[in-house]
Design a protein around this motif. Structure first.
Motif, PDB file in Angstrom:
ATOM      1  N   VAL A 127      19.489  73.296  38.525  1.00  9.13           N
ATOM      2  CA  VAL A 127      19.285  72.355  37.411  1.00  9.13           C
ATOM      3  C   VAL A 127      17.785  72.295  37.117  1.00  9.13           C
ATOM      4  O   VAL A 127      17.061  71.512  37.726  1.00  9.13           O
ATOM      5  CB  VAL A 127      19.812  70.943  37.759  1.00  9.13           C
ATOM      6  CG1 VAL A 127      19.659  70.011  36.554  1.00  9.13           C
ATOM      7  CG2 VAL A 127      21.259  71.004  38.194  1.00  9.13           C
ATOM      8  N   PRO A 128      17.303  73.140  36.197  1.00  8.59           N
ATOM      9  CA  PRO A 128      15.860  73.228  35.952  1.00  8.59           C
ATOM     10  C   PRO A 128      15.246  71.929  35.431  1.00  8.59           C
ATOM     11  O   PRO A 128      14.044  71.722  35.569  1.00  8.59           O
ATOM     12  CB  PRO A 128      15.753  74.343  34.902  1.00  8.59           C
ATOM     13  CG  PRO A 128      17.020  75.129  35.053  1.00  8.59           C
ATOM     14  CD  PRO A 128      18.063  74.129  35.430  1.00  8.59           C
ATOM     15  N   ARG A 129      16.043  71.069  34.813  1.00  8.63           N
ATOM     16  CA  ARG A 129      15.501  69.818  34.291  1.00  8.63           C
ATOM     17  C   ARG A 129      15.317  68.839  35.460  1.00  8.63           C
ATOM     18  O   ARG A 129      16.240  68.130  35.864  1.00  8.63           O
ATOM     19  CB  ARG A 129      16.435  69.222  33.241  1.00  8.63           C
ATOM     20  CG  ARG A 129      16.519  70.077  31.980  1.00  8.63           C
ATOM     21  CD  ARG A 129      17.390  69.412  30.938  1.00  8.63           C
ATOM     22  NE  ARG A 129      17.438  70.182  29.702  1.00  8.63           N
ATOM     23  CZ  ARG A 129      18.133  69.835  28.634  1.00  8.63           C
ATOM     24  NH1 ARG A 129      18.848  68.714  28.655  1.00  8.63           N
ATOM     25  NH2 ARG A 129      18.128  70.599  27.557  1.00  8.63           N
ATOM     26  N   ARG A 130      14.116  68.808  35.962  1.00 12.03           N
ATOM     27  CA  ARG A 130      13.860  68.033  37.180  1.00 12.03           C
ATOM     28  C   ARG A 130      14.030  66.535  36.957  1.00 12.03           C
ATOM     29  O   ARG A 130      14.443  65.815  37.870  1.00 12.03           O
ATOM     30  CB  ARG A 130      12.459  68.343  37.698  1.00 12.03           C
ATOM     31  CG  ARG A 130      12.277  69.802  38.090  1.00 12.03           C
ATOM     32  CD  ARG A 130      10.902  70.050  38.672  1.00 12.03           C
ATOM     33  NE  ARG A 130      10.728  71.461  38.995  1.00 12.03           N
ATOM     34  CZ  ARG A 130       9.634  71.956  39.594  1.00 12.03           C
ATOM     35  NH1 ARG A 130       8.637  71.148  39.918  1.00 12.03           N
ATOM     36  NH2 ARG A 130       9.555  73.248  39.847  1.00 12.03           N
ATOM     37  N   ALA A 131      13.706  66.069  35.751  1.00  5.79           N
ATOM     38  CA  ALA A 131      13.866  64.642  35.468  1.00  5.79           C
ATOM     39  C   ALA A 131      15.325  64.224  35.599  1.00  5.79           C
ATOM     40  O   ALA A 131      15.627  63.118  36.075  1.00  5.79           O
ATOM     41  CB  ALA A 131      13.348  64.320  34.066  1.00  5.79           C
ATOM     42  N   THR A 132      16.253  65.104  35.204  1.00  3.05           N
ATOM     43  CA  THR A 132      17.680  64.803  35.322  1.00  3.05           C
ATOM     44  C   THR A 132      18.080  64.658  36.782  1.00  3.05           C
ATOM     45  O   THR A 132      18.856  63.761  37.151  1.00  3.05           O
ATOM     46  CB  THR A 132      18.514  65.918  34.660  1.00  3.05           C
ATOM     47  OG1 THR A 132      18.123  66.050  33.295  1.00  3.05           O
ATOM     48  CG2 THR A 132      19.997  65.592  34.725  1.00  3.05           C
ATOM     49  N   VAL A 133      17.551  65.536  37.636  1.00  2.00           N
ATOM     50  CA  VAL A 133      17.843  65.461  39.068  1.00  2.00           C
ATOM     51  C   VAL A 133      17.350  64.130  39.640  1.00  2.00           C
ATOM     52  O   VAL A 133      18.070  63.452  40.383  1.00  2.00           O
ATOM     53  CB  VAL A 133      17.200  66.644  39.818  1.00  2.00           C
ATOM     54  CG1 VAL A 133      17.398  66.494  41.323  1.00  2.00           C
ATOM     55  CG2 VAL A 133      17.788  67.963  39.335  1.00  2.00           C
ATOM     56  N   ILE A 134      16.122  63.762  39.303  1.00  3.57           N
ATOM     57  CA  ILE A 134      15.550  62.520  39.827  1.00  3.57           C
ATOM     58  C   ILE A 134      16.320  61.312  39.313  1.00  3.57           C
ATOM     59  O   ILE A 134      16.581  60.355  40.061  1.00  3.57           O
ATOM     60  CB  ILE A 134      14.062  62.400  39.462  1.00  3.57           C
ATOM     61  CG1 ILE A 134      13.260  63.539  40.094  1.00  3.57           C
ATOM     62  CG2 ILE A 134      13.500  61.056  39.920  1.00  3.57           C
ATOM     63  CD1 ILE A 134      13.310  63.569  41.613  1.00  3.57           C
ATOM     64  N   MET A 135      16.727  61.338  38.037  1.00  4.29           N
ATOM     65  CA  MET A 135      17.468  60.203  37.485  1.00  4.29           C
ATOM     66  C   MET A 135      18.830  60.054  38.168  1.00  4.29           C
ATOM     67  O   MET A 135      19.318  58.934  38.356  1.00  4.29           O
ATOM     68  CB  MET A 135      17.637  60.356  35.980  1.00  4.29           C
ATOM     69  CG  MET A 135      16.346  60.151  35.193  1.00  4.29           C
ATOM     70  SD  MET A 135      15.464  58.618  35.628  1.00  4.29           S
ATOM     71  CE  MET A 135      16.677  57.382  35.161  1.00  4.29           C
ATOM     72  N   ALA A 136      19.458  61.176  38.543  1.00  7.52           N
ATOM     73  CA  ALA A 136      20.715  61.097  39.286  1.00  7.52           C
ATOM     74  C   ALA A 136      20.480  60.442  40.638  1.00  7.52           C
ATOM     75  O   ALA A 136      21.296  59.640  41.117  1.00  7.52           O
ATOM     76  CB  ALA A 136      21.305  62.498  39.463  1.00  7.52           C
ATOM     77  N   LYS A 137      19.370  60.784  41.266  1.00  9.70           N
ATOM     78  CA  LYS A 137      19.036  60.178  42.558  1.00  9.70           C
ATOM     79  C   LYS A 137      18.703  58.692  42.384  1.00  9.70           C
ATOM     80  O   LYS A 137      19.017  57.869  43.260  1.00  9.70           O
ATOM     81  CB  LYS A 137      17.869  60.931  43.191  1.00  9.70           C
ATOM     82  CG  LYS A 137      18.226  62.356  43.619  1.00  9.70           C
ATOM     83  CD  LYS A 137      17.023  63.050  44.236  1.00  9.70           C
ATOM     84  CE  LYS A 137      17.375  64.471  44.651  1.00  9.70           C
ATOM     85  NZ  LYS A 137      18.387  64.498  45.739  1.00  9.70           N
ATOM     86  N   VAL A 138      18.052  58.338  41.272  1.00  5.01           N
ATOM     87  CA  VAL A 138      17.779  56.926  40.982  1.00  5.01           C
ATOM     88  C   VAL A 138      19.085  56.150  40.887  1.00  5.01           C
ATOM     89  O   VAL A 138      19.228  55.068  41.474  1.00  5.01           O
ATOM     90  CB  VAL A 138      16.976  56.788  39.666  1.00  5.01           C
ATOM     91  CG1 VAL A 138      16.972  55.340  39.180  1.00  5.01           C
ATOM     92  CG2 VAL A 138      15.545  57.276  39.853  1.00  5.01           C
ATOM     93  N   ALA A 139      20.053  56.712  40.155  1.00 10.93           N
ATOM     94  CA  ALA A 139      21.350  56.050  40.009  1.00 10.93           C
ATOM     95  C   ALA A 139      22.052  55.927  41.359  1.00 10.93           C
ATOM     96  O   ALA A 139      22.662  54.887  41.671  1.00 10.93           O
ATOM     97  CB  ALA A 139      22.226  56.823  39.022  1.00 10.93           C
TER      98      ALA A 139
END
Length: 299
Positions: free
Chosen positions: A131-143
């Motif tokens: 998943v190259p979009r790193r912000a998406t990965v971090i937001m999933a971890k935030v959730a």
């Protein structure tokens, strides 16, 4: 912990849904299938039960002051205040949020582990390549961290909701747990648990090192309680009233101010001030974590 998006985690998370939803499912699976999350939950239950017991003894001695420790007149006044509608509501709110001071530490540390485990086990590269979009990965971890905080809150609230009416009945006092004073503290307690979970996630995303992040999280949390004596000493030097309210800038103090029914300490600001400060720290850490994750190498 295994890689977030390699074989098992992502396959079992399902092939349907958006990337964010699949990432979130994979995060939940990772937490659910490792011993760390269960150990944290078990420890949280034990500490909550202990906190309820201690809080119960403290409340009992408010209702029935020990003879010899205070004068008869003081004891009667203390008991009358504790038995007033406002006093019982405050007591119930305190019981319903028992263990918050230690409980949020579990949410904080688990939030740290949600993100730093990727770097500690060198699986972050696999995740970010998939998943190259790193912000998406971090937001999933935030959730995921927010949901873990909410789960801790739910477990603690259920335990307290069972124990509190039984305790109040045994002390021959009663109040509605649905009353606003109690409900406000319980709902703000939820916000506190969620905020601390995300706070830990943001801190871990900024520092990346699991060891450094865990020590920093404990240091920030424990160090916050040194704010009151520190500012008290400052007040003795400068005699400015605003200094007595300044401890609220410490995250743990801000959290307590936010959920406490009434003043958390003498000269404490209103609860909303603590909420704004706590949320501000959390948002700033997550934003910094996303920005740094986008810019630096993952290895």
């Amino acid at each position: 912990m295994t890689a977030l998006l390699d074989s098992a985690a992502l396959d079992q998370a399902g092939d349907t849904g958006t990337t964010l939803v699949r990432l979130l499912r994979a995060e939940f699976m990772k937490i659910r299938t490792t011993s760390t999350g269960w150990l944290f939950l078990t420890g949280f239950i034990v500490f909550t039960a202990l906190a309820l017991t201690i809080n119960g003894f403290g409340s009992h001695y408010q209702l029935y002051p020990q003879q010899g420790l205070v004068s008869r007149a003081q004891g009667l006044a203390q008991a009358a205040q504790a038995r007033s509608p406002a006093g019982v509501a405050k007591m119930a709110a305190s019981m319903m949020t028992s263990g918050q001071r230690i409980g949020v530490l579990f949410a904080l540390l688990l939030g740290v582990l949600v993100v730093t485990s990727e770097f500690a086990n060198q699986t972050a590269a696999v995740t970010f390549v998939t998943v190259p979009r790193r912000a998406t990965v971090i937001m999933a971890k935030v959730a995921a961290a927010a949901c873990c905080g909410a789960l801790f809150w739910l477990v603690g609230t259920v335990l307290a909701a069972v124990a509190t009416p039984l305790f109040l009945y045994s002390q021959h006092v009663s109040t509605s747990l649905a009353g606003w004073a109690v409900a406000r503290s319980v709902l703000l307690n939820l916000l506190g648990f969620v905020a601390w979970g995300v706070f830990g996630l943001g801190l871990g995303a900024v520092l990346r090192s699991q060891t450094a992040s865990l020590f920093a999280a404990i240091g920030v949390y424990a160090g916050s309680f040194g704010a009151e004596p520190f500012f008290s000493e400052l007040y003795n030097l400068f005699h400015q009233d605003w200094i007595l309210a300044a401890p609220v800038i410490a995250p743990a103090v801000a959290s307590e101010v936010m959920i406490t029914s009434g003043q958390a300490f003498p000269y404490a600001p209103p609860g909303w001030v603590g909420g704004v400060i706590m949320i501000g720290y959390t948002v700033a850490l997550v934003a910094a974590g996303i920005a740094l994750t986008k810019r630096r190498d993952v290895i």
